[in-house]
Design an enzyme around this catalytic site. Structure first.
Site, PDB file in Angstrom:
ATOM      1  N   TYR A 152      16.793  21.027  42.216  1.00  0.00           N
ATOM      2  CA  TYR A 152      18.199  20.772  42.553  1.00  0.00           C
ATOM      3  C   TYR A 152      18.709  21.797  43.576  1.00  0.00           C
ATOM      4  CZ  TYR A 152      23.198  19.910  41.664  1.00  0.00           C
ATOM      5  OH  TYR A 152      24.531  19.619  41.783  1.00  0.00           O
ATOM      6  N   LYS A 156      20.024  20.982  47.422  1.00  0.00           N
ATOM      7  CA  LYS A 156      21.395  21.233  47.876  1.00  0.00           C
ATOM      8  C   LYS A 156      21.397  22.237  49.037  1.00  0.00           C
ATOM      9  CE  LYS A 156      23.621  18.416  45.108  1.00  0.00           C
ATOM     10  NZ  LYS A 156      24.335  17.235  45.590  1.00  0.00           N
TER      11      LYS A 156
HETATM   12  P1  NDP Z   1      26.802  12.166  37.276  1.00  0.00           P
HETATM   13  O1  NDP Z   1      25.401  12.224  36.812  1.00  0.00           O
HETATM   14  O2  NDP Z   1      27.897  12.171  36.281  1.00  0.00           O
HETATM   15  O3  NDP Z   1      26.992  10.896  38.247  1.00  0.00           O
HETATM   16  C1  NDP Z   1      26.037  10.649  39.255  1.00  0.00           C
HETATM   17  C2  NDP Z   1      26.318   9.309  39.896  1.00  0.00           C
HETATM   18  O4  NDP Z   1      25.332   9.120  40.931  1.00  0.00           O
HETATM   19  C3  NDP Z   1      26.172   8.138  38.941  1.00  0.00           C
HETATM   20  O5  NDP Z   1      27.095   7.134  39.316  1.00  0.00           O
HETATM   21  C4  NDP Z   1      24.743   7.669  39.183  1.00  0.00           C
HETATM   22  O6  NDP Z   1      24.587   6.309  38.777  1.00  0.00           O
HETATM   23  C5  NDP Z   1      24.657   7.876  40.687  1.00  0.00           C
HETATM   24  N1  NDP Z   1      23.289   7.986  41.217  1.00  0.00           N
HETATM   25  C6  NDP Z   1      22.299   8.812  40.823  1.00  0.00           C
HETATM   26  N2  NDP Z   1      21.188   8.581  41.531  1.00  0.00           N
HETATM   27  C7  NDP Z   1      21.479   7.599  42.414  1.00  0.00           C
HETATM   28  C8  NDP Z   1      20.748   6.905  43.413  1.00  0.00           C
HETATM   29  N3  NDP Z   1      19.456   7.171  43.632  1.00  0.00           N
HETATM   30  N4  NDP Z   1      21.375   5.958  44.133  1.00  0.00           N
HETATM   31  C9  NDP Z   1      22.671   5.674  43.909  1.00  0.00           C
HETATM   32  N5  NDP Z   1      23.421   6.273  42.965  1.00  0.00           N
HETATM   33  C10 NDP Z   1      22.825   7.225  42.232  1.00  0.00           C
HETATM   34  O7  NDP Z   1      26.964  13.396  38.298  1.00  0.00           O
HETATM   35  P2  NDP Z   1      28.230  14.295  38.756  1.00  0.00           P
HETATM   36  O8  NDP Z   1      29.453  13.465  38.835  1.00  0.00           O
HETATM   37  O9  NDP Z   1      28.206  15.539  37.991  1.00  0.00           O
HETATM   38  O10 NDP Z   1      27.739  14.692  40.229  1.00  0.00           O
HETATM   39  C11 NDP Z   1      28.156  14.042  41.414  1.00  0.00           C
HETATM   40  C12 NDP Z   1      27.717  14.886  42.596  1.00  0.00           C
HETATM   41  O11 NDP Z   1      28.331  16.164  42.514  1.00  0.00           O
HETATM   42  C13 NDP Z   1      26.210  15.143  42.665  1.00  0.00           C
HETATM   43  O12 NDP Z   1      25.775  15.113  44.002  1.00  0.00           O
HETATM   44  C14 NDP Z   1      26.082  16.539  42.102  1.00  0.00           C
HETATM   45  O13 NDP Z   1      24.926  17.191  42.559  1.00  0.00           O
HETATM   46  C15 NDP Z   1      27.347  17.172  42.622  1.00  0.00           C
HETATM   47  N6  NDP Z   1      27.757  18.364  41.888  1.00  0.00           N
HETATM   48  C16 NDP Z   1      28.103  18.281  40.557  1.00  0.00           C
HETATM   49  C17 NDP Z   1      28.482  19.411  39.861  1.00  0.00           C
HETATM   50  C18 NDP Z   1      28.874  19.393  38.425  1.00  0.00           C
HETATM   51  O14 NDP Z   1      29.162  20.475  37.870  1.00  0.00           O
HETATM   52  N7  NDP Z   1      28.943  18.244  37.764  1.00  0.00           N
HETATM   53  C19 NDP Z   1      28.507  20.740  40.526  1.00  0.00           C
HETATM   54  C20 NDP Z   1      28.102  20.709  41.902  1.00  0.00           C
HETATM   55  C21 NDP Z   1      27.758  19.559  42.545  1.00  0.00           C
HETATM   56  P3  NDP Z   1      23.122   5.664  38.467  1.00  0.00           P
HETATM   57  O15 NDP Z   1      22.399   6.665  37.620  1.00  0.00           O
HETATM   58  O16 NDP Z   1      23.420   4.390  37.783  1.00  0.00           O
HETATM   59  O17 NDP Z   1      22.489   5.458  39.793  1.00  0.00           O
END
Ligand code: NDP
Length: 252
Positions: A152, A156
């Site tokens: 990860y 990033k």
């Molecule tokens: P979640 O796991 O809650 O949500 C992730 C979303 O991305 C889901 O809708 C998932 O749906 C979708 N997803 C995952 N893989 C794919 C793919 N290959 N194609 C299309 N959609 C995809 O994550 P967060 O809301 O926590 O994170 C969102 C973003 O924020 C990410 O990029 C994460 O790295 C970043 N982030 C989050 C932090 C945190 O503390 N939560 C901190 C820093 C950054 P599905 O699995 O059905 O595809």
């Protein structure tokens, strides 16, 4: 602010992405929302409660699915003027010598390749319009190693440079690019990772975690208003928080 408010938010079936979609709808944007899991995505679109948001099941790692998704949104609402590359995964988690190499590369395909696939699909219309905005979801993990999160963190860090490259190549052609650090946010991804592996982030207390709508407000603002200079943006920047109008908290 774009004249033609048409956006795509990837990974919008839950977490930060759903909140971004909700806030962009409130700001009058028409949206394509994507994720891999169709049912949860369609439920999310129902919760948005507007004909101005369409759900398109699409894996960002698949360039053909991505091109089709962008065409569907453009066909329905007009050329895409904003892209939020929010979709991402955190697994595989574990010490490096224990990681599955295929899972490591699959994460790169999603977290970096997905951003490339989406960007190349929307850029031609943005270049033609000499206008557009792309916001990529970065992380503090881009800049500091987190034990067990090597895949990860590496993805990033690569994404941070990709964002800078996007800005360098297209900033002069009217495309605004931001790489946004949302802080530690209570979502399925973060909460699951905390449960599965003990590290400094797993030991953070609950008060250190932000609700998903808080960083989403910054991202919706960056898309819709974005009166800031600089590719890299962070929720830990008090100036940005002030511009967005976030209430101050004890921890960010
Ligand atoms: P979640 O796991 O809650 O949500 C992730 C979303 O991305 C889901 O809708 C998932 O749906 C979708 N997803 C995952 N893989 C794919 C793919 N290959 N194609 C299309 N959609 C995809 O994550 P967060 O809301 O926590 O994170 C969102 C973003 O924020 C990410 O990029 C994460 O790295 C970043 N982030 C989050 C932090 C945190 O503390 N939560 C901190 C820093 C950054 P599905 O699995 O059905 O595809």
């Amino acid at each position: 602010m774009a004249d033609n408010k048409v956006a795509i938010v990837t990974g919008a079936s839950r977490g930060i992405g759903f909140e971004i979609a909700r806030l962009l709808v409130e700001r009058g944007w028409k949206l394509g929302i994507t994720a891999r899991g169709r049912q949860k995505l369609e439920e999310a679109a129902d919760r948005l409660g507007t004909a101005n948001a369409i759900a398109i099941a699409c894996d960002v790692a698949d360039p053909t699915e991505v091109e089709d998704a962008v065409s569907m949104v453009a066909g329905r609402f007009g050329p895409v003027t904003a892209l939020v590359n929010n979709a991402g995964i955190i697994d595989p988690i574990g010490h490096i010598h224990e990681l599955d190499p295929d899972a490591f590369m699959q994460l790169m395909h999603i977290n970096i390749g997905g951003v490339m696939n989406m960007s190349r699909a929307v850029l031609p219309a943005m270049i033609a319009a000499r206008s557009g905005v792309i916001v990529n979801l970065s992380s503090g993990a881009a800049h500091n190693p987190v034990e067990g999160w090597s895949a990860y963190c590496t993805s990033k860090a690569g994404l941070a440079m990709f964002s800078r490259c996007l800005a360098a190549e297209y900033g002069g052609r009217g495309v605004r690019v931001h790489d946004f650090i949302p802080g530690v946010v209570s979502t399925d991804m973060l909460n699951g990772a905390q449960q599965r592996f003990d590290n400094a982030i797993a030991r953070l207390d609950e008060g250190a975690k932000l609700p998903a709508d808080v960083p989403a407000r910054c991202i919706a603002w960056l898309v819709d208003e974005g009166r800031v200079e600089g590719v890299q943006q962070s929720i830990r920047d008090p100036e940005l928080r002030k511009l967005v109008g976030l209430e101050e908290r004890a921890q960010w």
